[in-house]
Design an enzyme around this catalytic site. Sequence first.
Site, PDB file in Angstrom:
ATOM      1  N   ALA A   1      -4.569  -3.594   5.843  1.00 40.30           N
ATOM      2  CA  ALA A   1      -5.757  -3.341   5.025  1.00 40.30           C
ATOM      3  C   ALA A   1      -6.832  -2.614   5.829  1.00 40.30           C
ATOM      4  O   ALA A   1      -6.910  -2.740   7.044  1.00 40.30           O
ATOM      5  CB  ALA A   1      -6.302  -4.660   4.493  1.00 40.30           C
TER       6      ALA A   1
ATOM      7  N   GLY B   1      -0.865  -6.356   5.618  1.00 44.19           N
ATOM      8  CA  GLY B   1      -0.285  -5.769   4.420  1.00 44.19           C
ATOM      9  C   GLY B   1       0.834  -4.793   4.708  1.00 44.19           C
ATOM     10  O   GLY B   1       1.741  -4.628   3.883  1.00 44.19           O
TER      11      GLY B   1
ATOM     12  N   GLU C   1       3.783  -6.918   4.973  1.00 46.93           N
ATOM     13  CA  GLU C   1       4.099  -7.486   3.661  1.00 46.93           C
ATOM     14  C   GLU C   1       4.842  -6.479   2.794  1.00 46.93           C
ATOM     15  O   GLU C   1       5.749  -6.848   2.044  1.00 46.93           O
ATOM     16  CB  GLU C   1       2.815  -7.962   2.981  1.00 46.93           C
TER      17      GLU C   1
ATOM     18  N   GLU D   1      -3.377 -12.305   9.584  1.00 49.84           N
ATOM     19  CA  GLU D   1      -4.547 -12.620   8.766  1.00 49.84           C
ATOM     20  C   GLU D   1      -5.321 -13.834   9.247  1.00 49.84           C
ATOM     21  O   GLU D   1      -6.554 -13.902   9.069  1.00 49.84           O
ATOM     22  CB  GLU D   1      -4.113 -12.826   7.301  1.00 49.84           C
TER      23      GLU D   1
END
Length: 283
Positions: free
Chosen positions: A85, A130, A133, A153
């Site tokens: 992100a 992300g 992910e 995170e």
Amino acid sequence: MAAAPGALGAWQAGRARLVAACCARLGPGSRLPDSLMGRQVGPAMWARGWAPAAGGAAPRRGYSSEVKTEDELRVRYLEEENRGADLKERVKMNSSEVGPFVSKIRAVINEIANLPVPTIAAIDGLALGGGLELALACDIRVAASSAKMGLVETKLAIIPGGGGTQRLPRAIGMSLAKELIFSARVLDGQEAKAVGLVSHVLEQNQEGDAAYRKALDLAREFLPQGPVAMRVAKLAINQGMEVDLVTGLAIEEACYAQTIPTKDRLEGLLAFKEKRPPRYKGE
């Protein structure tokens, strides 16, 4: 069936590259689903492919914002400049904006996971948060030995919000997934291979695209197989892994039944008899 490699960019947020490769056929056609083209993500998305050159020459690289409809997908990879992100963007958000933003990311990643074709994530640089992910949503992951990846995170006092808490345990086991998420540990390609996070690890080349090249090699292996068989094989595996063995075998039986009336099955048998490559049409 004539096909060529292609690309679809997801988020551009850094210098590292994450490539996700699936099996898809390229050409002009309908746009991606709206959930993949939303305001937060859409502006950074683009499609890139290789088109046949005039006179049968070597393929030339072309660009397009459109792709074939889903039932024609055979070879597709996703390419993104993605470290995760954009934290500078996050800082500017108020609390009411964060939830919808993360939901949008989760929806995009789920769209990738639900593609009815094989997907390969090739990690040549950083895939943090992300970025990892998205890779976890793919069927197969390959990485350069110098790549760095992790769900980091918890360092920011949050948790993975794009499916990481669910897909990482399914990929490497619950205990190890907890260890990696609790510690926010970053793994290199060799370490990721050792824990089963990636299937292949390669020494990085001078061009910095060793994993990407391996992903294309795998995609080329997948391309000649029957399209219907590929779709239902993925469905059988994905659904079967979420249930007990008896139910899973019933799912396999139902998926196998979908291949029996297809023209491709008859073409495969005929090609075998005639000792020639099959010419599948996805029918």
